[in-house]
Scaffold this motif. Sequence first.
Motif, PDB file in Angstrom:
ATOM      1  N   GLY A  12       0.825  -1.203   0.000  1.00  0.00           N
ATOM      2  CA  GLY A  12       0.000   0.000   0.000  1.00  0.00           C
ATOM      3  C   GLY A  12       0.857   1.249   0.000  1.00  0.00           C
ATOM      4  N   SER A  49      -0.784   3.101   4.014  1.00  0.00           N
ATOM      5  CA  SER A  49      -0.531   1.995   4.937  1.00  0.00           C
ATOM      6  C   SER A  49       0.725   2.195   5.764  1.00  0.00           C
ATOM      7  N   HIS A  82       6.034   1.102  -3.960  1.00  0.00           N
ATOM      8  CA  HIS A  82       4.839   1.593  -3.268  1.00  0.00           C
ATOM      9  C   HIS A  82       4.418   2.939  -3.856  1.00  0.00           C
TER      10      HIS A  82
END
Length: 364
Positions: free
Chosen positions: A165, A283, A187
């Motif tokens: 994430g 995240s 990411h």
Amino acid sequence: MQTERIDTVVIGAGQAGLSAGYYLKKSGRSFVVLDANPRVGDAWRNRYDSLKLFTPARYIGLPGGRFPGKGDVTPTKDEMADYMESYVARFALPVELNTRVERVWREGDTYVVATDSRRYEATSVIVASGAHREPRVPAIARVLDPAIVQLHSSEYLRPSQLRDGGVLVVGAGNSGADIAMELIRTHPTWLSGPDRGHVPVDIDGWLARHLVVRIVVFLARHVLTLRTPMGRKARDKTASQGDLLVRVKPKQLLAAGIERGPKTTAVRDGKPVLEDGRVLDVSNVIWSTGYRHDLSWIDLPIFGEDGRPIHERGVVTAEAGLAFVGLPFQYAAASDVLPGVGRDARYVVQQLGKRARNGVPVAA
């Protein structure tokens, strides 16, 4: 607790402390260098895996010890750590590892340095624990969703530490930009913080390595000092605005696909909120928000209203046997980096030696 009497205690076995140790060894004075880490060089070794120095090897050797290899190569952080370890062995510097200093104070004309295992009584103390001691994390970190992985940049080593994430990197200085450039490969990445400007050349290019760095090092050592109006202005500007980006440029961040944003100022429903109101569903958060220079363990009246030690080129004015090496802009723009720390260490050791020979009393 065991007590040891010695002439000088140096606190910190980074480049500042080892430079001071080199000059103390040359002077013939008894001394010890204390460091909390298990290995010499861990201050470098424990940083993120991809870190490289900005400065070519020819400019970063410690006093008396040239950095090995080609002079135009920019070392990795592990190469720097290994060099420091070999430096200690080469000059047989008395370094005590796994030794954390908990308090420094004075009893009469003697300085007392208390560690977690031993007490030292010394005529002089050199604090070389680094300009950055304690990671600084904003209070809003405590109210983020517990499912979000949070790391300070001092804890970040590699992308595998993070969840799948998005990642928000808070702090757009050199470490934050480096880490963001690494994370965008795996990411979705946001970089939060104002643009403070950048060095307008490719520091890894031939021109920079062979000419530009030479000019910059000269300016940082000899022109941007506390003796010149230009140097004092540079000190104030750096203190208020932070450093320029050196290796990573804003256009590289944009081309890599990194989303830029203003400061991270709040939390809503457990998610970070930028100053422009954007809520980021990420995240992971990397706090590249710098360090707090915590000197509260020095129990001596040496601090000004701003909390900083009062000194002249590192030598504390109110305490005849106390000095610092490695403070930001201690004397020049290069004072807290490898090209400049050795000069400051030599000056401090010379001044402490003169005071000792002249019998200058410790201030009452």
